[in-house]
Design a protein around this motif. Structure first.
Motif, PDB file in Angstrom:
ATOM      1  N   MET A 274      24.369  35.866  53.975  1.00 29.77           N
ATOM      2  CA  MET A 274      24.638  36.824  55.025  1.00 29.77           C
ATOM      3  C   MET A 274      26.143  36.881  55.264  1.00 29.77           C
ATOM      4  O   MET A 274      26.797  35.848  55.378  1.00 29.77           O
ATOM      5  CB  MET A 274      23.918  36.379  56.299  1.00 29.77           C
ATOM      6  CG  MET A 274      24.111  37.306  57.457  1.00 29.77           C
ATOM      7  SD  MET A 274      22.871  37.036  58.721  1.00 29.77           S
ATOM      8  CE  MET A 274      23.859  36.315  59.988  1.00 29.77           C
ATOM      9  N   ASP A 275      26.678  38.058  55.322  1.00 23.15           N
ATOM     10  CA  ASP A 275      28.097  38.254  55.592  1.00 23.15           C
ATOM     11  C   ASP A 275      28.272  38.803  57.003  1.00 23.15           C
ATOM     12  O   ASP A 275      27.499  39.644  57.465  1.00 23.15           O
ATOM     13  CB  ASP A 275      28.703  39.250  54.603  1.00 23.15           C
ATOM     14  CG  ASP A 275      28.746  38.703  53.185  1.00 23.15           C
ATOM     15  OD1 ASP A 275      28.973  37.484  53.034  1.00 23.15           O
ATOM     16  OD2 ASP A 275      28.548  39.490  52.242  1.00 23.15           O
ATOM     17  N   ALA A 276      29.314  38.342  57.670  1.00 25.83           N
ATOM     18  CA  ALA A 276      29.626  38.837  59.008  1.00 25.83           C
ATOM     19  C   ALA A 276      30.055  40.295  58.932  1.00 25.83           C
ATOM     20  O   ALA A 276      30.662  40.717  57.952  1.00 25.83           O
ATOM     21  CB  ALA A 276      30.723  37.992  59.628  1.00 25.83           C
TER      22      ALA A 276
ATOM     23  N   ASN B 251      28.340  32.930  76.829  1.00 22.41           N
ATOM     24  CA  ASN B 251      27.644  34.211  76.752  1.00 22.41           C
ATOM     25  C   ASN B 251      28.488  35.239  76.008  1.00 22.41           C
ATOM     26  O   ASN B 251      27.968  36.002  75.198  1.00 22.41           O
ATOM     27  CB  ASN B 251      27.253  34.688  78.153  1.00 22.41           C
ATOM     28  CG  ASN B 251      25.950  34.092  78.608  1.00 22.41           C
ATOM     29  OD1 ASN B 251      24.889  34.471  78.129  1.00 22.41           O
ATOM     30  ND2 ASN B 251      26.013  33.132  79.520  1.00 22.41           N
ATOM     31  N   LEU B 252      29.788  35.231  76.236  1.00 20.99           N
ATOM     32  CA  LEU B 252      30.692  36.129  75.509  1.00 20.99           C
ATOM     33  C   LEU B 252      30.661  35.817  74.012  1.00 20.99           C
ATOM     34  O   LEU B 252      30.450  36.711  73.182  1.00 20.99           O
ATOM     35  CB  LEU B 252      32.123  35.985  76.037  1.00 20.99           C
ATOM     36  CG  LEU B 252      33.227  36.650  75.211  1.00 20.99           C
ATOM     37  CD1 LEU B 252      33.095  38.158  75.237  1.00 20.99           C
ATOM     38  CD2 LEU B 252      34.589  36.203  75.701  1.00 20.99           C
ATOM     39  N   ALA B 253      30.847  34.553  73.667  1.00 22.48           N
ATOM     40  CA  ALA B 253      30.860  34.164  72.253  1.00 22.48           C
ATOM     41  C   ALA B 253      29.530  34.468  71.582  1.00 22.48           C
ATOM     42  O   ALA B 253      29.498  34.985  70.457  1.00 22.48           O
ATOM     43  CB  ALA B 253      31.185  32.671  72.128  1.00 22.48           C
ATOM     44  N   ASN B 254      28.435  34.154  72.265  1.00 24.01           N
ATOM     45  CA  ASN B 254      27.109  34.415  71.703  1.00 24.01           C
ATOM     46  C   ASN B 254      26.920  35.893  71.408  1.00 24.01           C
ATOM     47  O   ASN B 254      26.446  36.262  70.325  1.00 24.01           O
ATOM     48  CB  ASN B 254      26.010  33.963  72.647  1.00 24.01           C
ATOM     49  CG  ASN B 254      25.899  32.476  72.850  1.00 24.01           C
ATOM     50  OD1 ASN B 254      25.212  32.040  73.759  1.00 24.01           O
ATOM     51  ND2 ASN B 254      26.559  31.666  72.039  1.00 24.01           N
ATOM     52  N   ARG B 255      27.287  36.732  72.340  1.00 23.80           N
ATOM     53  CA  ARG B 255      27.088  38.164  72.148  1.00 23.80           C
ATOM     54  C   ARG B 255      27.950  38.698  71.000  1.00 23.80           C
ATOM     55  O   ARG B 255      27.493  39.494  70.189  1.00 23.80           O
ATOM     56  CB  ARG B 255      27.334  38.903  73.460  1.00 23.80           C
ATOM     57  CG  ARG B 255      26.136  38.758  74.392  1.00 23.80           C
ATOM     58  CD  ARG B 255      26.477  39.007  75.846  1.00 23.80           C
ATOM     59  NE  ARG B 255      25.304  38.983  76.695  1.00 23.80           N
ATOM     60  CZ  ARG B 255      24.634  37.882  77.048  1.00 23.80           C
ATOM     61  NH1 ARG B 255      25.016  36.695  76.595  1.00 23.80           N
ATOM     62  NH2 ARG B 255      23.587  37.956  77.838  1.00 23.80           N
ATOM     63  N   LEU B 256      29.196  38.266  70.937  1.00 19.23           N
ATOM     64  CA  LEU B 256      30.054  38.686  69.828  1.00 19.23           C
ATOM     65  C   LEU B 256      29.476  38.245  68.484  1.00 19.23           C
ATOM     66  O   LEU B 256      29.429  39.028  67.532  1.00 19.23           O
ATOM     67  CB  LEU B 256      31.462  38.114  70.004  1.00 19.23           C
ATOM     68  CG  LEU B 256      32.318  38.746  71.095  1.00 19.23           C
ATOM     69  CD1 LEU B 256      33.581  37.913  71.307  1.00 19.23           C
ATOM     70  CD2 LEU B 256      32.660  40.191  70.749  1.00 19.23           C
ATOM     71  N   ASN B 257      29.040  37.000  68.425  1.00 12.40           N
ATOM     72  CA  ASN B 257      28.512  36.467  67.165  1.00 12.40           C
ATOM     73  C   ASN B 257      27.209  37.129  66.754  1.00 12.40           C
ATOM     74  O   ASN B 257      26.996  37.424  65.569  1.00 12.40           O
ATOM     75  CB  ASN B 257      28.330  34.951  67.267  1.00 12.40           C
ATOM     76  CG  ASN B 257      29.644  34.221  67.292  1.00 12.40           C
ATOM     77  OD1 ASN B 257      30.627  34.655  66.705  1.00 12.40           O
ATOM     78  ND2 ASN B 257      29.682  33.100  67.987  1.00 12.40           N
ATOM     79  N   VAL B 258      26.328  37.373  67.710  1.00 16.88           N
ATOM     80  CA  VAL B 258      25.043  38.009  67.390  1.00 16.88           C
ATOM     81  C   VAL B 258      25.262  39.458  66.945  1.00 16.88           C
ATOM     82  O   VAL B 258      24.681  39.903  65.955  1.00 16.88           O
ATOM     83  CB  VAL B 258      24.060  37.915  68.584  1.00 16.88           C
ATOM     84  CG1 VAL B 258      22.843  38.794  68.369  1.00 16.88           C
ATOM     85  CG2 VAL B 258      23.641  36.460  68.813  1.00 16.88           C
ATOM     86  N   MET B 259      26.130  40.187  67.655  1.00 12.27           N
ATOM     87  CA  MET B 259      26.369  41.589  67.299  1.00 12.27           C
ATOM     88  C   MET B 259      26.991  41.740  65.919  1.00 12.27           C
ATOM     89  O   MET B 259      26.752  42.737  65.235  1.00 12.27           O
ATOM     90  CB  MET B 259      27.260  42.266  68.343  1.00 12.27           C
ATOM     91  CG  MET B 259      26.558  42.546  69.652  1.00 12.27           C
ATOM     92  SD  MET B 259      27.549  43.551  70.792  1.00 12.27           S
ATOM     93  CE  MET B 259      28.775  42.373  71.333  1.00 12.27           C
ATOM     94  N   THR B 260      27.785  40.762  65.519  1.00 16.80           N
ATOM     95  CA  THR B 260      28.469  40.866  64.225  1.00 16.80           C
ATOM     96  C   THR B 260      27.818  40.006  63.144  1.00 16.80           C
ATOM     97  O   THR B 260      28.359  39.891  62.042  1.00 16.80           O
ATOM     98  CB  THR B 260      29.959  40.471  64.363  1.00 16.80           C
ATOM     99  OG1 THR B 260      30.050  39.133  64.852  1.00 16.80           O
ATOM    100  CG2 THR B 260      30.682  41.436  65.288  1.00 16.80           C
TER     101      THR B 260
ATOM    102  N   GLY C 146      25.686  27.483  59.750  1.00 14.80           N
ATOM    103  CA  GLY C 146      25.342  26.405  58.840  1.00 14.80           C
ATOM    104  C   GLY C 146      26.534  25.695  58.233  1.00 14.80           C
ATOM    105  O   GLY C 146      26.422  24.547  57.824  1.00 14.80           O
ATOM    106  N   ALA C 147      27.671  26.334  58.186  1.00 17.49           N
ATOM    107  CA  ALA C 147      28.833  25.748  57.511  1.00 17.49           C
ATOM    108  C   ALA C 147      29.815  25.069  58.462  1.00 17.49           C
ATOM    109  O   ALA C 147      30.801  24.501  58.014  1.00 17.49           O
ATOM    110  CB  ALA C 147      29.567  26.822  56.714  1.00 17.49           C
TER     111      ALA C 147
END
Length: 157
Positions: free
Chosen positions: A1-3, A135-144, A149-150
């Motif tokens: 999976m790529d960001a 919450n900010l980090a989670n939303r950014l990471n989920v959206m992108t 794992g690394a």
């Protein structure tokens, strides 16, 4: 999976996130116990389904000496006996602050009062900032679709 987006290669998100990370360091260095910070970060990330943050905070907590039992039970902390009353209050506040859209009224007076029994004003401020940052980090990471794992403990801290 790529960001979908490389935050630090993009000039706008890269610049903004450097400021957020600097503010996050202030929270990390606060009087809020480090174990509480990792447990709260993990729980908020579980609620939001942010795999990259679950990966990061599980590994950071383990590297800091957190037990596997406590890490595995964070998702079911209400039924677990391995957390202090202070940690339970922080986890309850984290859930209420993360699930504001799920229930009327946001953080109840009862949840807030339980948190104030265990944390002074400085620690409460740090806890609120931590919950908000996660919450900010989670939303950014989920959206992108940031891949998980690394992560290696200490990579961003």
């Amino acid at each position: 999976m790529d960001a979908r987006l490389n935050f630090f290669a993009d000039p706008v998100t890269g610049k903004a996130l450097k400021h957020v990370m600097a503010a996050g360091r202030v929270v990390k260095e606060s009087a809020l116990p480090a174990a509480t910070q990792e447990l709260v970060s993990l729980r908020v990330s579980q609620i939001n389904g942010c795999a990259v943050c679950i990966d990061m905070h599980t590994k950071e907590a383990a590297a800091a000496g957190e037990s596997a039992v406590r890490l595995h039970l964070v998702a079911a902390w209400r039924e677990a006996t391995v957390y202090t009353e202070a940690e339970r209050a922080a986890l309850e506040l984290a859930e209420a602050g993360t699930r504001v859209a799920d229930g009327a009224g946001g953080v109840s007076d009862a949840v807030w009062e339980r948190a104030t029994r265990h944390y002074d004003e400085e620690q409460l401020g740090a806890l609120l900032l931590l919950i908000s940052f996660m919450n900010l980090a989670n939303r950014l990471n989920v959206m992108t679709r940031q891949p998980a794992g690394a992560y290696e403990a200490g990579q961003f801290h």
